[in-house]
Scaffold this motif. Sequence first.
Motif, PDB file in Angstrom:
ATOM      1  N   ASP A 195       0.821  -1.204   0.000  1.00 20.01           N
ATOM      2  CA  ASP A 195       0.000   0.000   0.000  1.00 20.01           C
ATOM      3  C   ASP A 195       0.862   1.263   0.000  1.00 20.01           C
ATOM      4  O   ASP A 195       0.536   2.246  -0.673  1.00 20.01           O
ATOM      5  CB  ASP A 195      -0.917   0.003   1.230  1.00 20.01           C
ATOM      6  N   VAL A 196       1.970   1.218   0.737  1.00 21.72           N
ATOM      7  CA  VAL A 196       2.863   2.375   0.796  1.00 21.72           C
ATOM      8  C   VAL A 196       3.420   2.683  -0.595  1.00 21.72           C
ATOM      9  O   VAL A 196       3.435   3.844  -1.038  1.00 21.72           O
ATOM     10  CB  VAL A 196       4.014   2.130   1.794  1.00 21.72           C
ATOM     11  N   ASN A 197       3.867   1.649  -1.303  1.00 20.70           N
ATOM     12  CA  ASN A 197       4.457   1.867  -2.622  1.00 20.70           C
ATOM     13  C   ASN A 197       3.408   2.225  -3.676  1.00 20.70           C
ATOM     14  O   ASN A 197       3.700   2.979  -4.602  1.00 20.70           O
ATOM     15  CB  ASN A 197       5.256   0.637  -3.044  1.00 20.70           C
ATOM     16  N   VAL A 198       2.207   1.685  -3.554  1.00 22.07           N
ATOM     17  CA  VAL A 198       1.132   2.080  -4.461  1.00 22.07           C
ATOM     18  C   VAL A 198       0.813   3.559  -4.266  1.00 22.07           C
ATOM     19  O   VAL A 198       0.618   4.307  -5.240  1.00 22.07           O
ATOM     20  CB  VAL A 198      -0.129   1.219  -4.238  1.00 22.07           C
ATOM     21  N   ARG A 199       0.779   3.997  -3.017  1.00 22.47           N
ATOM     22  CA  ARG A 199       0.515   5.417  -2.743  1.00 22.47           C
ATOM     23  C   ARG A 199       1.605   6.304  -3.343  1.00 22.47           C
ATOM     24  O   ARG A 199       1.314   7.345  -3.955  1.00 22.47           O
ATOM     25  CB  ARG A 199       0.413   5.636  -1.239  1.00 22.47           C
ATOM     26  N   ARG A 200       2.851   5.883  -3.201  1.00 18.37           N
ATOM     27  CA  ARG A 200       3.948   6.659  -3.782  1.00 18.37           C
ATOM     28  C   ARG A 200       3.868   6.683  -5.306  1.00 18.37           C
ATOM     29  O   ARG A 200       4.128   7.713  -5.945  1.00 18.37           O
ATOM     30  CB  ARG A 200       5.288   6.057  -3.337  1.00 18.37           C
ATOM     31  N   LEU A 201       3.517   5.534  -5.884  1.00 19.46           N
ATOM     32  CA  LEU A 201       3.405   5.458  -7.345  1.00 19.46           C
ATOM     33  C   LEU A 201       2.274   6.348  -7.842  1.00 19.46           C
ATOM     34  O   LEU A 201       2.416   7.031  -8.866  1.00 19.46           O
ATOM     35  CB  LEU A 201       3.175   3.999  -7.757  1.00 19.46           C
ATOM     36  N   ARG A 202       1.161   6.340  -7.115  1.00 21.52           N
ATOM     37  CA  ARG A 202       0.056   7.235  -7.492  1.00 21.52           C
ATOM     38  C   ARG A 202       0.483   8.698  -7.463  1.00 21.52           C
ATOM     39  O   ARG A 202       0.115   9.494  -8.339  1.00 21.52           O
ATOM     40  CB  ARG A 202      -1.120   7.022  -6.544  1.00 21.52           C
ATOM     41  N   ASN A 203       1.251   9.064  -6.462  1.00 19.32           N
ATOM     42  CA  ASN A 203       1.706  10.452  -6.350  1.00 19.32           C
ATOM     43  C   ASN A 203       2.546  10.866  -7.545  1.00 19.32           C
ATOM     44  O   ASN A 203       2.589  12.054  -7.907  1.00 19.32           O
ATOM     45  CB  ASN A 203       2.501  10.649  -5.057  1.00 19.32           C
TER      46      ASN A 203
END
Length: 228
Positions: A195-203
């Motif tokens: 979830d942390v990396n998905v959030r960063r990728l979305r950003n």
Amino acid sequence: MNKVLIIEDEESIRKFVKLVLSKQGFTVIQAGTGEDGLEKVNIENPNIILLDIMLPGIDGFKVCEIVRKDYPDIGIIMLTARGQDIDKIKGLEYGADDYMVKPFNPLELSARINSLLRRINSHDNNASDILESGPFKIDMNCKIAFKNTITVNLTPKEFLLMKIFMQNPNKALSRNKLLDLVWGYNFVGDPKIVDVNVRRLRNKLEETPSSPNYIETVWGMGYRWKEI
């Protein structure tokens, strides 16, 4: 340059194969366990896998099954013990393209690999190492991502996550599946890292990360790449 990944727990065999194939112009990657091999598949994107059956942890049959499902274009040659005909049959049933009996002749090994490469290439002469989806493009050889021709600076894990999403458009991927594919089957950390990396990728990819157009949340399961 064609990449060959050898997944074999005997170091002497790995060194022998690397010596033989390197002289033939191949890039050779090594893994000593099934788990390590699956992680190398995700990171290195090999053309051919030489896969031993008897591996510590996940055995060669399971590795073959996972690779064939997630990467159908990779060629797989199973390495079997002499006289184990049932292993040959079982390997082919799991999706292997060919098999070789140990100990094997190095010239025959090279010939089998080149034959399989010709067969794979003949299926799609237009095969590319470029993935495209909407405004996004990634170069899998150079490990570079673009949005509308502008480079997007991604960490290796973010790049791998984006690649997996783009290779599976409109397909729901569970958090556990993404954890296995990106961090490896032997990862022992906190699964929330997905979830942390998905959030960063979305950003980095989305115009409005809080209301994403591309990386959708599949509630109670994981995520999906929406191809526009």
